[in-house]
Design a protein around this motif. Structure first.
Motif, short mmCIF file in Angstrom:
data_model
loop_
_atom_site.label_atom_id
_atom_site.label_comp_id
_atom_site.label_asym_id
_atom_site.label_seq_id
_atom_site.Cartn_x
_atom_site.Cartn_y
_atom_site.Cartn_z
N PHE A 86 -9.31 35.22 -0.73
CA PHE A 86 -7.85 35.17 -0.74
C PHE A 86 -7.27 35.63 -2.07
CE2 PHE A 86 -9.52 31.77 1.98
CZ PHE A 86 -8.94 32.10 3.18
N GLY A 87 -8.13 36.03 -3.01
CA GLY A 87 -7.68 36.44 -4.33
C GLY A 87 -8.10 35.42 -5.38
N TRP A 88 -8.33 35.89 -6.61
CA TRP A 88 -8.86 34.99 -7.64
C TRP A 88 -7.89 33.88 -8.02
CZ3 TRP A 88 -6.35 34.37 -12.29
CH2 TRP A 88 -5.44 35.35 -12.68
N ARG A 89 -6.60 34.07 -7.83
CA ARG A 89 -5.63 33.04 -8.20
C ARG A 89 -5.70 31.81 -7.29
NH1 ARG A 89 -1.82 35.14 -11.83
NH2 ARG A 89 -1.92 37.41 -12.04
N TRP A 90 -6.20 32.00 -6.06
CA TRP A 90 -6.24 30.89 -5.13
C TRP A 90 -7.23 29.81 -5.54
CZ3 TRP A 90 -3.55 28.47 -1.65
CH2 TRP A 90 -2.45 29.12 -1.09
N ALA A 91 -8.20 30.15 -6.37
CA ALA A 91 -9.10 29.12 -6.90
C ALA A 91 -8.32 28.11 -7.73
CB ALA A 91 -10.20 29.77 -7.74
N LEU A 138 -17.71 27.04 -3.95
CA LEU A 138 -16.42 27.13 -3.28
C LEU A 138 -15.63 28.34 -3.79
CD1 LEU A 138 -14.51 25.74 -1.27
CD2 LEU A 138 -13.62 24.38 -3.19
N GLY A 139 -15.82 28.67 -5.06
CA GLY A 139 -15.09 29.78 -5.64
C GLY A 139 -15.35 31.11 -4.95
N TYR A 140 -16.55 31.32 -4.45
CA TYR A 140 -16.87 32.58 -3.76
C TYR A 140 -16.10 32.70 -2.46
CZ TYR A 140 -20.62 33.60 -7.04
OH TYR A 140 -21.32 33.89 -8.18
N TRP A 141 -15.94 31.61 -1.75
CA TRP A 141 -15.20 31.67 -0.48
C TRP A 141 -13.70 31.79 -0.73
CZ3 TRP A 141 -19.00 27.27 0.54
CH2 TRP A 141 -20.17 27.79 1.10
N GLY A 185 -14.33 12.79 -12.06
CA GLY A 185 -15.22 13.59 -12.90
C GLY A 185 -15.70 14.84 -12.20
N PHE A 186 -15.92 14.74 -10.88
CA PHE A 186 -16.31 15.89 -10.09
C PHE A 186 -15.24 16.97 -10.13
CE2 PHE A 186 -15.67 17.87 -5.89
CZ PHE A 186 -16.81 18.64 -5.80
N ILE A 187 -13.98 16.59 -9.93
CA ILE A 187 -12.89 17.56 -9.95
C ILE A 187 -12.70 18.13 -11.35
CG2 ILE A 187 -10.39 17.77 -9.66
CD1 ILE A 187 -10.62 15.77 -7.36
N SER A 188 -12.88 17.30 -12.37
CA SER A 188 -12.69 17.77 -13.75
C SER A 188 -13.68 18.87 -14.11
CB SER A 188 -12.84 16.60 -14.72
OG SER A 188 -11.83 15.63 -14.50
N THR A 189 -14.96 18.67 -13.77
CA THR A 189 -15.96 19.69 -14.10
C THR A 189 -15.99 20.82 -13.08
OG1 THR A 189 -17.65 18.36 -12.96
CG2 THR A 189 -17.41 18.05 -15.34
N MET A 190 -15.53 20.54 -11.87
CA MET A 190 -15.41 21.59 -10.87
C MET A 190 -14.46 22.68 -11.35
SD MET A 190 -14.12 21.04 -6.96
CE MET A 190 -13.97 22.37 -5.77
N GLY A 191 -13.42 22.26 -12.06
CA GLY A 191 -12.46 23.22 -12.59
C GLY A 191 -13.04 24.18 -13.59
N SER A 192 -14.16 23.80 -14.23
CA SER A 192 -14.77 24.69 -15.22
C SER A 192 -15.45 25.89 -14.59
CB SER A 192 -15.79 23.90 -16.06
OG SER A 192 -16.89 23.50 -15.26
N SER A 193 -15.94 25.75 -13.36
CA SER A 193 -16.75 26.81 -12.76
C SER A 193 -16.10 27.50 -11.57
CB SER A 193 -18.10 26.23 -12.30
OG SER A 193 -17.90 25.26 -11.27
N ILE A 194 -15.02 26.95 -11.04
CA ILE A 194 -14.45 27.52 -9.82
C ILE A 194 -13.91 28.93 -10.06
CG2 ILE A 194 -12.08 26.68 -10.11
CD1 ILE A 194 -12.25 25.90 -7.08
N GLY A 195 -13.62 29.27 -11.32
CA GLY A 195 -13.13 30.60 -11.63
C GLY A 195 -14.22 31.61 -11.94
N ILE A 196 -15.49 31.16 -12.02
CA ILE A 196 -16.58 32.08 -12.37
C ILE A 196 -16.74 33.20 -11.34
CG2 ILE A 196 -19.10 32.24 -12.65
CD1 ILE A 196 -19.02 29.57 -14.08
N PRO A 197 -16.73 32.91 -10.02
CA PRO A 197 -16.89 34.01 -9.06
C PRO A 197 -15.83 35.11 -9.19
CG PRO A 197 -17.21 31.91 -7.98
CD PRO A 197 -16.69 31.61 -9.34
N GLY A 198 -14.64 34.75 -9.63
CA GLY A 198 -13.58 35.75 -9.72
C GLY A 198 -13.46 36.40 -11.09
N MET A 199 -14.46 36.23 -11.96
CA MET A 199 -14.37 36.81 -13.30
C MET A 199 -14.23 38.32 -13.26
SD MET A 199 -16.84 34.68 -15.90
CE MET A 199 -18.34 35.22 -15.10
N HIS A 200 -14.99 38.97 -12.39
CA HIS A 200 -14.91 40.44 -12.34
C HIS A 200 -13.54 40.90 -11.88
CE1 HIS A 200 -15.77 39.48 -8.11
NE2 HIS A 200 -15.26 40.66 -7.82
#
Length: 571
Positions: free
Chosen positions: A260-265, A253-256, A119-134
């Motif tokens: 390496f680029g937004w795709r690495w998330a 984690l997404g910010y770090w 469940g942690f990984i499932s919901t983690m996927g929802s937000s890990i891309g937020i830092p790279g939105m811009h």
């Protein structure tokens, strides 16, 4: 004429009648219970007649029907013997090792922790891309609101998935739902990392959310499969910490990973989810009682072939469940019936029952606030491109910006610890004090506590930020907000399961759909709201909306049983 065998068979059938599972009732721990039990988390359709379980009739069986006395001469048929065996299997289920309630505490907790991680990984996927939105917006040339759909499409998928996988778990079991969804989830997440335009990314994100929805939606039901009602508070609180902390840690984690680029998330999530899927396959076992009974009945009639079993426990064939029982035990009409009810019941229950509507709306609001803060905390603490020029910010650099989520994350952890240690104690105490076996309203003590704490945290967070005080002050407000979010969020799930028995799955599905819609829409207007109202009045508005739900638990304590009986859902 040989009457002996028939008399013996008749006696066996008569002896087994008291244990027969017929229609919606079964015997559990010596007590008759409704098979549409809220403990399972999904409704169960009545079993097909056990006489229909054999698919290959014996030649003597058809011959015995050629005359009125032929069956007595030939003795009991394979079909009738299989019926007796099937009844014996279901009658012995409460004490069977296959019953999850009889598993060791260590095995139950291992599955619970594995589900929490999934469940942690499932919901983690929802937000890990937020830092790279811009970065995504700049590369694909889209505006801010389109960029917010990166988490929004995923959340919509989380709300859609239960309508597909809850019936699958009811028909074929939890294990099939978990395994099939997680394997497909890995494939779609890999595709997001190779997206070449915004439309492809959003569509793939939606399907990622659909296949990620199983652990957050079925986890509570799986815990209920394994634990008695008075023992569920601790395991459910441990499990719930995974799906609730996923968005927070994923964002951090997404910010770090953005260095390496937004795709690495997305590449990272693919690797992580693949490893977790392997763990899930190795650890997870079927927990849904009606499906386990179907498997046992099938195996008692159609003995498993040696090809599907091997003495080597590490052989790959032992890692996957045996699916040979499905065609014989699940009919097409049953499948259509289950799916029809899965799509029709949740909206009818949600919009015709005021109790379900009130708690589902507050539940949805809590979930929406989680994603609102995930997208707006960088506005307060970050520096460009994460902040707005016309809105006050503490100006933290990208490397330390993830630390701004610590207040919210610590609040989540504190609330989970409190719920794990106190929820069962409160339930048992109130049950003993009132001389009953427990009422759904006993779950709402911590709900009321969280509802009072959260507006206080919103006021502190908003007005300390508005006054440009030291950054620790809004972090403290965040901490209280985290407690106020998780205590009600955790306990409302349990309340809905208990209060709307035997239609618990419909109640949870309706609430899940509502929360996903709110969580998708609310962040779209969050930045504009804070720019126009500033931090103080923006959070005051959020607090005032939250205060509207505060009387609900108190009202349910006073007249909850009357309200539930008055607005009882008939299915």
């Amino acid at each position: 004429m040989k009457e002996g065998p028939d008399l013996e068979l008749g006696q066996l059938v008569q002896d087994d009648q008291s244990h027969q599972i017929s229609g919606p009732e079964c015997v559990v721990n010596g007590e008759k219970q409704d098979r549409n039990d809220s403990e399972t988390g999904v409704e169960v359709q009545p079993e097909r007649p056990l006489d229909d379980l054999t698919t290959q009739p014996h030649p003597l069986q058809s011959e015995s029907r050629s005359g009125p006395n032929k069956e007595n001469e030939l003795g009991p048929t394979p079909t009738s013997l299989s019926t007796v065996e099937a009844r014996r299997v279901t009658a012995s289920y409460p004490t069977s090792p296959a019953n999850p309630r009889n598993w060791t505490g260590r095995r139950k907790m291992l599955i619970t922790i594995t589900l929490a991680l999934t469940g942690f990984i499932s919901t983690m996927g929802s937000s890990i891309g937020i830092p790279g939105m811009h970065a995504v917006r700049d590369e694909f040339g889209v505006g801010f609101r389109v960029g917010v759909l990166i988490p929004g499409a995923y959340v919509l998928g989380l709300g859609t998935g239960p309508f597909i996988f809850a019936p699958i778990s009811e028909l074929y079991g939890r294990q099939i739902a978990y395994t099939s969804s997680q394997v497909t989830y890995c494939i779609f997440f890999l595709g997001t990392g190779f997206s070449n335009d915004m439309a492809t990314l959003i569509v793939l994100r939606f399907f990622c959310g659909v296949f990620a929805s199983v652990p957050p939606s079925l986890g509570v039901a799986t815990c209920a499969d394994m634990y008695e009602p008075s023992q569920r508070g601790k395991p459910i609180s441990i499990y719930a910490l995974g799906p609730l902390s996923g968005p927070i840690l994923g964002n951090m984690l997404g910010y770090w990973l953005l260095y390496f680029g937004w795709r690495w998330a997305y590449y990272f999530m693919t690797i992580l989810s693949t490893l977790n899927t392997i763990l899930l396959i190795l650890v997870m076992r079927e927990t849904y009682a009606p499906v386990i009974q179907k498997i046992l009945v099938y195996e008692s009639i159609h003995h498993p072939s040696s090809a599907s079993h091997t003495e080597n426990r590490f052989h790959p064939i032992n890692w996957l469940p045996d699916l040979s029982w499905m065609p014989a035990m699940v009919s097409k009409s049953e499948m259509l019936s289950v799916y029809g009810k899965a799509f029709s019941r949740p909206p009818r229950l949600l919009f015709t029952n005021p109790v379900a509507f009130a708690f589902s709306m507050y539940y949805a609001y809590l979930y929406g606030l989680i994603y609102l803060f995930l997208t707006t905390i960088p506005l307060l603490f970050g520096s460009p491109p994460f902040s707005q020029n016309d809105l006050f910010s503490y100006g933290w650099p990208q490397g330390t910006l993830p630390l701004s989520y610590l207040g919210l994350g610590l609040g989540f952890c504190s609330a989970a610890i409190v719920a794990a240690n106190c929820q069962d104690r409160i339930y048992k105490y109130l049950s003993k004090r009132n001389g009953d076996k427990g009422q759904p309203e006993y779950r709402l003590v911590l709900t009321q506590t969280g509802m009072i704490i959260m507006p206080i945290g919103l006021f502190i967070y908003g007005w300390t930020a508005n006054s440009h005080t030291h950054w620790i002050a809004p972090i403290i407000g965040q901490y209280l907000i985290g407690i106020g979010l998780v205590l009600p969020f955790n306990t409302i799930q349990n309340f809905l399961v208990d209060a709307f028995h035997p239609y618990s799955a419909a109640a949870i599905a309706g609430a899940t759909a509502a929360r996903s819609i709110v969580a998708c829409i609310l962040p779209l207007f969050a930045t504009e709201m804070f720019v126009k109202l500033n931090w103080g009045w923006g959070n005051t508005l959020l607090a005032c909306v939250a205060i509207l739900g505060v009387p609900c638990p108190f009202v349910m304590f006073l007249c909850g049983k009357k309200l539930r009986e008055r607005y009882a859902f008939q299915g």
